[in-house]
Design a protein around this motif. Structure first.
Motif, PDB file in Angstrom:
ATOM      1  N   LEU A 184       0.828  -1.192   0.000  1.00 40.34           N
ATOM      2  CA  LEU A 184       0.000   0.000   0.000  1.00 40.34           C
ATOM      3  C   LEU A 184       0.869   1.250   0.000  1.00 40.34           C
ATOM      4  O   LEU A 184       2.032   1.204   0.415  1.00 40.34           O
ATOM      5  CB  LEU A 184      -0.915   0.024   1.223  1.00 40.34           C
ATOM      6  CG  LEU A 184      -2.200  -0.801   1.133  1.00 40.34           C
ATOM      7  CD1 LEU A 184      -1.907  -2.280   1.291  1.00 40.34           C
ATOM      8  CD2 LEU A 184      -3.206  -0.347   2.185  1.00 40.34           C
ATOM      9  N   PRO A 185       0.345   2.365  -0.469  1.00 40.05           N
ATOM     10  CA  PRO A 185       1.104   3.618  -0.399  1.00 40.05           C
ATOM     11  C   PRO A 185       1.459   3.956   1.043  1.00 40.05           C
ATOM     12  O   PRO A 185       0.753   3.575   1.979  1.00 40.05           O
ATOM     13  CB  PRO A 185       0.141   4.658  -1.000  1.00 40.05           C
ATOM     14  CG  PRO A 185      -0.840   3.868  -1.797  1.00 40.05           C
ATOM     15  CD  PRO A 185      -0.982   2.550  -1.102  1.00 40.05           C
ATOM     16  N   ALA A 186       2.534   4.685   1.219  1.00 40.37           N
ATOM     17  CA  ALA A 186       2.993   5.048   2.555  1.00 40.37           C
ATOM     18  C   ALA A 186       1.888   5.766   3.319  1.00 40.37           C
ATOM     19  O   ALA A 186       1.217   6.654   2.792  1.00 40.37           O
ATOM     20  CB  ALA A 186       4.230   5.950   2.451  1.00 40.37           C
ATOM     21  N   GLY A 187       1.691   5.347   4.549  1.00 39.26           N
ATOM     22  CA  GLY A 187       0.692   5.968   5.413  1.00 39.26           C
ATOM     23  C   GLY A 187      -0.642   5.253   5.425  1.00 39.26           C
ATOM     24  O   GLY A 187      -1.468   5.506   6.305  1.00 39.26           O
ATOM     25  N   PHE A 188      -0.878   4.362   4.458  1.00 41.19           N
ATOM     26  CA  PHE A 188      -2.170   3.683   4.367  1.00 41.19           C
ATOM     27  C   PHE A 188      -2.069   2.255   4.909  1.00 41.19           C
ATOM     28  O   PHE A 188      -1.042   1.584   4.756  1.00 41.19           O
ATOM     29  CB  PHE A 188      -2.655   3.633   2.917  1.00 41.19           C
ATOM     30  CG  PHE A 188      -3.128   4.962   2.399  1.00 41.19           C
ATOM     31  CD1 PHE A 188      -4.463   5.324   2.482  1.00 41.19           C
ATOM     32  CD2 PHE A 188      -2.237   5.854   1.832  1.00 41.19           C
ATOM     33  CE1 PHE A 188      -4.898   6.547   2.018  1.00 41.19           C
ATOM     34  CE2 PHE A 188      -2.664   7.080   1.354  1.00 41.19           C
ATOM     35  CZ  PHE A 188      -3.995   7.437   1.449  1.00 41.19           C
ATOM     36  N   ALA A 189      -3.157   1.809   5.517  1.00 42.97           N
ATOM     37  CA  ALA A 189      -3.261   0.429   5.991  1.00 42.97           C
ATOM     38  C   ALA A 189      -4.632  -0.096   5.627  1.00 42.97           C
ATOM     39  O   ALA A 189      -5.610   0.664   5.519  1.00 42.97           O
ATOM     40  CB  ALA A 189      -3.044   0.357   7.499  1.00 42.97           C
ATOM     41  N   LEU A 190      -4.719  -1.411   5.417  1.00 41.80           N
ATOM     42  CA  LEU A 190      -5.996  -2.030   5.095  1.00 41.80           C
ATOM     43  C   LEU A 190      -6.942  -1.967   6.283  1.00 41.80           C
ATOM     44  O   LEU A 190      -6.528  -2.131   7.439  1.00 41.80           O
ATOM     45  CB  LEU A 190      -5.793  -3.489   4.680  1.00 41.80           C
ATOM     46  CG  LEU A 190      -5.059  -3.735   3.363  1.00 41.80           C
ATOM     47  CD1 LEU A 190      -4.811  -5.228   3.175  1.00 41.80           C
ATOM     48  CD2 LEU A 190      -5.832  -3.176   2.187  1.00 41.80           C
ATOM     49  N   GLY A 191      -8.219  -1.738   5.986  1.00 42.80           N
ATOM     50  CA  GLY A 191      -9.245  -1.772   7.021  1.00 42.80           C
ATOM     51  C   GLY A 191      -9.845  -3.155   7.119  1.00 42.80           C
ATOM     52  O   GLY A 191      -9.151  -4.160   6.927  1.00 42.80           O
ATOM     53  N   ASP A 192     -11.158  -3.220   7.365  1.00 39.62           N
ATOM     54  CA  ASP A 192     -11.797  -4.530   7.552  1.00 39.62           C
ATOM     55  C   ASP A 192     -13.022  -4.694   6.670  1.00 39.62           C
ATOM     56  O   ASP A 192     -13.922  -5.462   6.982  1.00 39.62           O
ATOM     57  CB  ASP A 192     -12.181  -4.722   9.024  1.00 39.62           C
ATOM     58  CG  ASP A 192     -13.201  -3.704   9.513  1.00 39.62           C
ATOM     59  OD1 ASP A 192     -13.581  -2.806   8.718  1.00 39.62           O
ATOM     60  OD2 ASP A 192     -13.615  -3.796  10.681  1.00 39.62           O
ATOM     61  N   GLU A 193     -13.053  -3.953   5.537  1.00 45.64           N
ATOM     62  CA  GLU A 193     -14.217  -4.031   4.651  1.00 45.64           C
ATOM     63  C   GLU A 193     -13.744  -4.022   3.202  1.00 45.64           C
ATOM     64  O   GLU A 193     -12.823  -3.279   2.833  1.00 45.64           O
ATOM     65  CB  GLU A 193     -15.162  -2.859   4.904  1.00 45.64           C
ATOM     66  CG  GLU A 193     -16.424  -2.882   4.062  1.00 45.64           C
ATOM     67  CD  GLU A 193     -17.423  -1.816   4.491  1.00 45.64           C
ATOM     68  OE1 GLU A 193     -18.268  -1.432   3.655  1.00 45.64           O
ATOM     69  OE2 GLU A 193     -17.372  -1.371   5.658  1.00 45.64           O
ATOM     70  N   ILE A 194     -14.405  -4.843   2.360  1.00 45.38           N
ATOM     71  CA  ILE A 194     -14.015  -4.901   0.954  1.00 45.38           C
ATOM     72  C   ILE A 194     -15.188  -5.399   0.121  1.00 45.38           C
ATOM     73  O   ILE A 194     -16.058  -6.126   0.614  1.00 45.38           O
ATOM     74  CB  ILE A 194     -12.792  -5.836   0.757  1.00 45.38           C
ATOM     75  CG1 ILE A 194     -12.146  -5.627  -0.624  1.00 45.38           C
ATOM     76  CG2 ILE A 194     -13.183  -7.303   0.941  1.00 45.38           C
ATOM     77  CD1 ILE A 194     -10.801  -6.319  -0.772  1.00 45.38           C
ATOM     78  N   GLU A 195     -15.234  -4.963  -1.128  1.00 43.99           N
ATOM     79  CA  GLU A 195     -16.198  -5.476  -2.099  1.00 43.99           C
ATOM     80  C   GLU A 195     -15.443  -5.792  -3.374  1.00 43.99           C
ATOM     81  O   GLU A 195     -14.731  -4.950  -3.924  1.00 43.99           O
ATOM     82  CB  GLU A 195     -17.294  -4.457  -2.386  1.00 43.99           C
ATOM     83  CG  GLU A 195     -18.315  -4.936  -3.412  1.00 43.99           C
ATOM     84  CD  GLU A 195     -19.417  -3.925  -3.663  1.00 43.99           C
ATOM     85  OE1 GLU A 195     -19.669  -3.618  -4.848  1.00 43.99           O
ATOM     86  OE2 GLU A 195     -20.025  -3.449  -2.679  1.00 43.99           O
ATOM     87  N   LEU A 196     -15.578  -7.035  -3.845  1.00 48.62           N
ATOM     88  CA  LEU A 196     -14.902  -7.494  -5.065  1.00 48.62           C
ATOM     89  C   LEU A 196     -15.943  -7.968  -6.073  1.00 48.62           C
ATOM     90  O   LEU A 196     -16.932  -8.601  -5.693  1.00 48.62           O
ATOM     91  CB  LEU A 196     -13.925  -8.634  -4.764  1.00 48.62           C
ATOM     92  CG  LEU A 196     -12.850  -8.360  -3.715  1.00 48.62           C
ATOM     93  CD1 LEU A 196     -13.200  -9.071  -2.415  1.00 48.62           C
ATOM     94  CD2 LEU A 196     -11.470  -8.803  -4.216  1.00 48.62           C
ATOM     95  N   ARG A 197     -15.700  -7.668  -7.350  1.00 47.06           N
ATOM     96  CA  ARG A 197     -16.616  -8.087  -8.412  1.00 47.06           C
ATOM     97  C   ARG A 197     -15.809  -8.460  -9.657  1.00 47.06           C
ATOM     98  O   ARG A 197     -14.667  -8.042  -9.829  1.00 47.06           O
ATOM     99  CB  ARG A 197     -17.575  -6.971  -8.806  1.00 47.06           C
ATOM    100  CG  ARG A 197     -18.387  -6.348  -7.725  1.00 47.06           C
ATOM    101  CD  ARG A 197     -19.295  -5.293  -8.340  1.00 47.06           C
ATOM    102  NE  ARG A 197     -19.779  -4.325  -7.376  1.00 47.06           N
ATOM    103  CZ  ARG A 197     -20.415  -3.212  -7.692  1.00 47.06           C
ATOM    104  NH1 ARG A 197     -20.619  -2.926  -8.971  1.00 47.06           N
ATOM    105  NH2 ARG A 197     -20.819  -2.372  -6.759  1.00 47.06           N
ATOM    106  N   TYR A 198     -16.463  -9.203 -10.544  1.00 49.27           N
ATOM    107  CA  TYR A 198     -15.905  -9.405 -11.865  1.00 49.27           C
ATOM    108  C   TYR A 198     -16.177  -8.147 -12.685  1.00 49.27           C
ATOM    109  O   TYR A 198     -17.319  -7.698 -12.786  1.00 49.27           O
ATOM    110  CB  TYR A 198     -16.532 -10.618 -12.550  1.00 49.27           C
ATOM    111  CG  TYR A 198     -16.118 -11.932 -11.934  1.00 49.27           C
ATOM    112  CD1 TYR A 198     -14.804 -12.378 -12.038  1.00 49.27           C
ATOM    113  CD2 TYR A 198     -17.040 -12.727 -11.245  1.00 49.27           C
ATOM    114  CE1 TYR A 198     -14.420 -13.580 -11.459  1.00 49.27           C
ATOM    115  CE2 TYR A 198     -16.664 -13.921 -10.670  1.00 49.27           C
ATOM    116  CZ  TYR A 198     -15.351 -14.353 -10.786  1.00 49.27           C
ATOM    117  OH  TYR A 198     -14.971 -15.524 -10.221  1.00 49.27           O
ATOM    118  N   PRO A 199     -15.165  -7.536 -13.278  1.00 50.41           N
ATOM    119  CA  PRO A 199     -15.349  -6.252 -13.955  1.00 50.41           C
ATOM    120  C   PRO A 199     -16.068  -6.345 -15.287  1.00 50.41           C
ATOM    121  O   PRO A 199     -16.613  -5.345 -15.762  1.00 50.41           O
ATOM    122  CB  PRO A 199     -13.911  -5.761 -14.163  1.00 50.41           C
ATOM    123  CG  PRO A 199     -13.086  -7.006 -14.220  1.00 50.41           C
ATOM    124  CD  PRO A 199     -13.756  -7.972 -13.275  1.00 50.41           C
ATOM    125  N   ALA A 200     -16.106  -7.517 -15.903  1.00 52.94           N
ATOM    126  CA  ALA A 200     -16.636  -7.620 -17.268  1.00 52.94           C
ATOM    127  C   ALA A 200     -18.155  -7.603 -17.323  1.00 52.94           C
ATOM    128  O   ALA A 200     -18.739  -7.344 -18.372  1.00 52.94           O
ATOM    129  CB  ALA A 200     -16.102  -8.888 -17.937  1.00 52.94           C
TER     130      ALA A 200
END
Length: 301
Positions: A184-200
């Motif tokens: 991740l870019p400096a200063g950023f950390a992953l949280g605890d929420e995400i949404e993933l999809r197929y882009p097509a």
């Protein structure tokens, strides 16, 4: 008042000069009470609440405004039910069918009778402009609501060419890379929420996780099968947490205790409002400047 969601626009340095007129032009565009035969009205209200007499709240280079709307609550189902009832009575009492033209007249009569008695709902949307960075920050996750507020500013100023963000780097690709690699870019950390999809396809499988560690093989497996990150929870500098969307709308914004503990006891209510606004705008500006670097968000010239 801390903003909960951030929909963002940018404007040029030349446009920034025109914003000095806000104090003079907004009084002509204040919210007025909705009339008995109107569905809605919209206009500016004081950011200081019902008792406020100023339509802007300025601290440094940041100026807050608030747009209010009054709408009569008259659901179409209520109108249609009353219309159907009246049409049925005519059919039963007079033994004839009601023509389309007569139905339209009856519907107008129904509206004229019910509209003045309908409840009125008021909604408020706050936003602020930052002159040095050329940002418009609207406290909503709805693009339609944000555009409505901009329309009010344009109407008041005569012209206000603020534009949506135009990232040169794909947010979806970058966010997917962060989760896939843990880089991740400096200063950023992953949280605890995400949404993933197929882009097509809009109808493909969607994976949503909340209150879950995102740095796991389980989450990365979705990426290996072809999904991309459309929303992701992040924390910046341990000071602000949020959910970033591929549309660059920032949702669920919360300041951490590190920030909240820096607030001092104000001497008055006005001082507290100024301090709260200044603190919020400062933290937003730090975050927005970093996002502008990461996604290459140009400021209009």
């Amino acid at each position: 008042m801390f903003f909960r969601n951030l929909t963002l626009f940018r404007f040029s340095p030349a446009v920034a000069d025109d914003l000095s007129r806000l104090d003079y032009v907004l009084p002509e565009h204040q919210l007025r009470a909705v009339g008995p035969m109107e569905m809605s009205t919209r206009g500016f209200v004081s950011p200081f609440g019902r008792g406020g007499d100023r339509l802007t709240h300025m601290v440094g280079h940041d100026t807050m405004v608030m747009v209010g709307s009054e709408s009569r609550m008259l659901p179409p189902s209520v109108v249609n039910d009353e219309l159907a009832s009246r049409v049925q009575k005519i059919a039963e009492n007079e033994g004839r069918k009601v023509s389309g033209r007569e139905r339209r007249k009856i519907k107008d009569d129904v509206l004229n009778e019910l509209l003045p008695r309908a409840f009125v709902r008021q909604t408020l949307t706050a936003a602020y402009t930052n002159l040095t960075g050329g940002w418009v920050v609207v406290n909503t996750a709805s693009r339609k609501t944000a555009e409505g507020l901009l329309s009010q500013l344009r109407e008041a100023l005569g012209s206000f060419p603020a534009v949506p963000l135009a990232p040169e780097e794909s947010p979806r690709i970058l966010m997917t890379h962060w989760v896939a690699t843990g880089e991740l870019p400096a200063g950023f950390a992953l949280g605890d929420e995400i949404e993933l999809r197929y882009p097509a396809t809009a109808y493909g499988a969607v994976a949503r996780c909340r209150r879950q560690d995102l740095d796991t093989d389980e989450v990365r497996e979705h990426i290996r099968t072809g999904k991309q990150v459309f929303r992701i929870g992040l924390t910046f500098d341990d000071r602000i947490s949020f959910v970033l969307g591929e549309d660059l709308v920032i949702r669920k914004v919360r300041f951490t205790d590190v920030v909240l503990d820096e607030k001092t006891e104000p001497e008055s209510g006005e001082a507290e409002r100024d301090a709260t606004f200044a603190l919020m705008a400062l933290e937003h500006r730090r975050l927005l400047d970093r996002l502008a670097e990461i996604f290459k968000l140009p400021r209009p010239e």
